[in-house]
Design a protein around this motif. Structure first.
Motif, PDB file in Angstrom:
ATOM      1  N   LEU A 166      -3.236   6.235   0.959  1.00  0.00           N
ATOM      2  CA  LEU A 166      -4.627   6.160   1.393  1.00  0.00           C
ATOM      3  C   LEU A 166      -5.120   7.588   1.551  1.00  0.00           C
ATOM      4  CD1 LEU A 166      -4.432   3.470   4.227  1.00  0.00           C
ATOM      5  CD2 LEU A 166      -5.511   3.206   1.993  1.00  0.00           C
ATOM      6  N   SER A 193      -3.468   4.887   7.921  1.00  0.00           N
ATOM      7  CA  SER A 193      -4.257   3.670   8.030  1.00  0.00           C
ATOM      8  C   SER A 193      -5.724   4.076   8.018  1.00  0.00           C
ATOM      9  CB  SER A 193      -3.915   2.936   9.327  1.00  0.00           C
ATOM     10  OG  SER A 193      -4.677   1.753   9.435  1.00  0.00           O
ATOM     11  N   ASP A 194      -6.570   3.165   7.510  1.00  0.00           N
ATOM     12  CA  ASP A 194      -8.003   3.468   7.486  1.00  0.00           C
ATOM     13  C   ASP A 194      -8.835   2.358   8.117  1.00  0.00           C
ATOM     14  OD1 ASP A 194      -7.974   1.446   5.599  1.00  0.00           O
ATOM     15  OD2 ASP A 194      -8.789   2.672   3.976  1.00  0.00           O
ATOM     16  N   PHE A 197     -10.106  -3.457  -3.405  1.00  0.00           N
ATOM     17  CA  PHE A 197      -9.472  -2.151  -3.294  1.00  0.00           C
ATOM     18  C   PHE A 197      -8.973  -1.712  -4.666  1.00  0.00           C
ATOM     19  CE2 PHE A 197      -8.912  -4.383   0.707  1.00  0.00           C
ATOM     20  CZ  PHE A 197      -9.390  -3.465   1.623  1.00  0.00           C
ATOM     21  N   LEU A 211      -3.888   2.227  -5.236  1.00  0.00           N
ATOM     22  CA  LEU A 211      -3.376   2.402  -3.877  1.00  0.00           C
ATOM     23  C   LEU A 211      -2.096   1.615  -3.612  1.00  0.00           C
ATOM     24  CD1 LEU A 211      -6.740   2.045  -1.900  1.00  0.00           C
ATOM     25  CD2 LEU A 211      -5.613   4.160  -2.673  1.00  0.00           C
ATOM     26  N   CYS A 234       0.849  -1.182   0.000  1.00  0.00           N
ATOM     27  CA  CYS A 234       0.000   0.000   0.000  1.00  0.00           C
ATOM     28  C   CYS A 234       0.893   1.242   0.000  1.00  0.00           C
ATOM     29  CB  CYS A 234      -0.916  -0.006   1.224  1.00  0.00           C
ATOM     30  SG  CYS A 234      -2.044   1.388   1.291  1.00  0.00           S
TER      31      CYS A 234
END
Length: 118
Positions: free
Chosen positions: A8, A18-19, A56, A60, A5
């Motif tokens: 985001l 972070s989500d 996703f 990303l 990743c």
């Protein structure tokens, strides 16, 4: 195939570390891919909850391991999109059965995921 990743964004377009689903800098194993004419490349992977195989945007991530698992096939969908992943997962209704926690679908998911991990 593995990805890292790289970004985001929240709903206002501000960067996040972070989500709850993903963490910037963390690597994830790609379970399957979709090439969607309107949404681009979508990756299904096990997020940070380590329980839900969620979709996703490919935007990303960066690819860190390019090897395509031997168990993957390419399937052209009726709408013209493509999916790449285990044949058993490309069967019509598989993901609905999996998320309904149908015992056989869950077992097939774990079997194919474990093949990709080894």
């Amino acid at each position: 195939m593995r990805v890292r990743c790289t970004k985001l964004l929240d709903n206002q377009g501000k960067p996040l570390e972070s989500d709850g689903w993903l963490t910037v800098g963390r690597e994830y194993m790609v379970l399957c891919m979709y090439v969607d004419a309107s949404r681009g490349v979508l990756l299904r992977l096990m997020g940070d909850d380590k329980f839900t195989p969620a979709m996703f945007s490919g935007e990303l991530f960066e690819i860190t391991e390019q090897t395509i698992p031997n168990c993957w096939i390419v399937k052209k969908e009726n709408c013209g999109d493509f999916s790449l992943g285990p044949k058993a997962w490309s069967e019509t209704g598989f993901w609905e059965r999996y998320f309904d926690r149908e015992e056989k679908a869950v077992a097939i998911f774990h079997e194919q995921r474990d093949l990709m991990s080894s």
